[in-house]
Scaffold this motif. Sequence first.
Motif, PDB file in Angstrom:
ATOM      1  N   GLN A 307       1.610   1.674   5.523  1.00  0.00           N
ATOM      2  CA  GLN A 307       2.220   2.683   4.288  1.00  0.00           C
ATOM      3  C   GLN A 307       1.401   2.279   3.038  1.00  0.00           C
ATOM      4  O   GLN A 307       1.367   1.122   2.768  1.00  0.00           O
ATOM      5  N   ASP A 308       1.244   3.098   2.327  1.00  0.00           N
ATOM      6  CA  ASP A 308       0.550   3.123   1.217  1.00  0.00           C
ATOM      7  C   ASP A 308       1.073   3.906   0.083  1.00  0.00           C
ATOM      8  O   ASP A 308       1.375   5.308   0.228  1.00  0.00           O
ATOM      9  N   ALA A 311      -1.083   8.322  -1.603  1.00  0.00           N
ATOM     10  CA  ALA A 311      -0.722   8.769  -0.132  1.00  0.00           C
ATOM     11  C   ALA A 311      -0.965  10.164  -0.488  1.00  0.00           C
ATOM     12  O   ALA A 311      -0.679  10.581  -1.696  1.00  0.00           O
ATOM     13  N   TRP A 332       3.630  11.190   1.364  1.00  0.00           N
ATOM     14  CA  TRP A 332       4.305  10.710   2.431  1.00  0.00           C
ATOM     15  C   TRP A 332       3.652   9.427   2.525  1.00  0.00           C
ATOM     16  O   TRP A 332       2.416   9.412   3.074  1.00  0.00           O
ATOM     17  N   PHE A 333       4.159   8.369   2.588  1.00  0.00           N
ATOM     18  CA  PHE A 333       3.424   7.087   2.620  1.00  0.00           C
ATOM     19  C   PHE A 333       2.989   6.516   3.927  1.00  0.00           C
ATOM     20  O   PHE A 333       2.253   5.621   3.852  1.00  0.00           O
ATOM     21  N   TYR A 334       3.228   7.427   5.041  1.00  0.00           N
ATOM     22  CA  TYR A 334       2.669   6.970   6.264  1.00  0.00           C
ATOM     23  C   TYR A 334       1.359   7.888   6.269  1.00  0.00           C
ATOM     24  O   TYR A 334       0.443   7.565   7.407  1.00  0.00           O
ATOM     25  N   THR A 380       0.412  -1.582  -0.380  1.00  0.00           N
ATOM     26  CA  THR A 380       0.771  -1.144   1.139  1.00  0.00           C
ATOM     27  C   THR A 380       1.641  -2.200   1.633  1.00  0.00           C
ATOM     28  O   THR A 380       2.063  -3.102   1.294  1.00  0.00           O
ATOM     29  N   VAL A 389      10.965   6.041  12.838  1.00  0.00           N
ATOM     30  CA  VAL A 389      10.460   6.722  11.437  1.00  0.00           C
ATOM     31  C   VAL A 389      11.179   7.934  10.998  1.00  0.00           C
ATOM     32  O   VAL A 389      11.343   8.889  12.351  1.00  0.00           O
ATOM     33  N   TYR A 403       5.677  -3.121  -1.588  1.00  0.00           N
ATOM     34  CA  TYR A 403       4.281  -2.812  -1.175  1.00  0.00           C
ATOM     35  C   TYR A 403       3.304  -3.882  -1.818  1.00  0.00           C
ATOM     36  O   TYR A 403       2.563  -3.406  -2.817  1.00  0.00           O
TER      37      TYR A 403
END
Length: 546
Positions: A307-308, A311, A332-334, A380, A389, A403
Amino acid sequence: MTKKLKHIIFLLTGIVVLNYFGQGFYLRFDLTKDKRYTLSEVTSSIIENVDKQLIIRVYLEGDFPTEFQRLQIETRQFLEELKAKNSKIKIQFINPDEQRERLVKAGMFPSQLTVEENGKLSNAIIFPWAEIDYRNKTEIVSLLPNGVVQSQEEQFEAAIENLEFSFSNAINNITRKKEQKIAVLKGNGELQDIYLYSFLNDVRKKYRLAAFTLDSVEVNSNRTLRDLQTFDMALIAKPTEAFSEKEKLVLDQYIMNGGKTLWLLDNVQADTDSLYNGGKMLAYPRDLNLTDLLFTYGVRLNTSLIQDLYASKIPLATGNVGNQPQFQNLPWFYHPLVNGNPQHPITKNTAPVRLRFANQIDTLKNNIKKTPLLVSSLLTRKIGTPSIVELQSIAEEPKQESYQGGYQLFGVLLEGDFLSNYANRIKPFDVNSYVGQSKENKMVVIADGDIGKNQILKGQPYDLSLDKWTGEQFGNKEFLLNAVDYLLDDTGLIELRNKTLQINLLDKQRAFEERTYWQFLNVVLPLLLLFGFGFVFNYLRKRKYS
């Protein structure tokens, strides 16, 4: 005939003779610090291959803002260098106003720029394109490439830096006689052609493409290997089924014999479509049976999702107005939005690349040179798998302290003499002329199989560079095309993308604020000096001769 007339005739005759012989000589000195007007050896070699008339039409003629005048001048000067190297090159600068419809149909779309002049903003529509004709073939050249820039001035600077590569690459494409071949591997659940269309449609303009199935390895392994070795590069795009040992040995020996490879791999089963359908999904490791193969070459793909906070966005229904659902684009961090390595020609000046449910790559110590290509931001975190998820997690406010995972590697270039994965091991079949170590070779490994997957709109493939829902632009296609060019480049042409120029641009804000001072300095002051000189000169003259 008088003596004076003889001198005049002699002088005119000398001028005509010098002009005649001077046409055969062209000498220009490049005194710039960065040698921006000196052609590289690669470009000179490409230009020498032009043996028929080559016409370059540049659509940079007309009333342009100041920045475009600079780009026009730089383009003209560069093309004059090409013309000086080879007289078969002809240059035309054309006003695009009367050809707009034809240019758009040919794929040369206009650009709309915001121009600031005299402190006022205005819009300008321009066609930053060139067209090359050679032996009944046509190649188009973008003079204003999309890239990651902070301002319009930096965009023009990147465009000027990219001039030599853009034209040299196009001329090389249109003049070369041998086409290199790329095998698109099938048989292990790779992406269907419709999902690779946007990427491969641009690849086929330069290289020959063919589907290659590894299924026949079970029947005749050595023949499968021989057939694969007729290709210069193999593309492995998001396989979902495990590779057999025989298939791995074929790939290994293909690499040992000089074959280039572009790996787009997902080590975790996770898909956005599944998430939309149920609101949540189970993300779990995918066994492709490639771990030992890639480990030998110097990399390991982990089974954690990254995850970032930096994004891309996805659309979500957030309510209804009447009977119409209302959508909002939320990060959407994925789906990390990652920048490329600014020091490497594959990724220099490319726009950020969107990844979807990407995994992290570890590099291992061996004799292979490893160059990071795609790296996350600092903010991240890793999500171990298997895990659930949930789409509703997008509404949760992220906590920055969660993060702190640091930079994560998503794409890497490997270069060197690769060792075979089957050295000192029992081989699944007897290989004719087994090779234990390759000569100088290279491959690119990306820990996201969806990096080259385009969306589908009304049953048709959508542009890989755009998102059909949010309208965001990404550098996925440009990155992959650059990667293919780098792997198959045997001339050093791709290195021209690393060319850096020091271009001094006008500070518009300062020029506007200090315009009175500079107008006085450049217009009024010279007139005052001229008037003062005339007054003093007349005064002294009268004083001397009165």
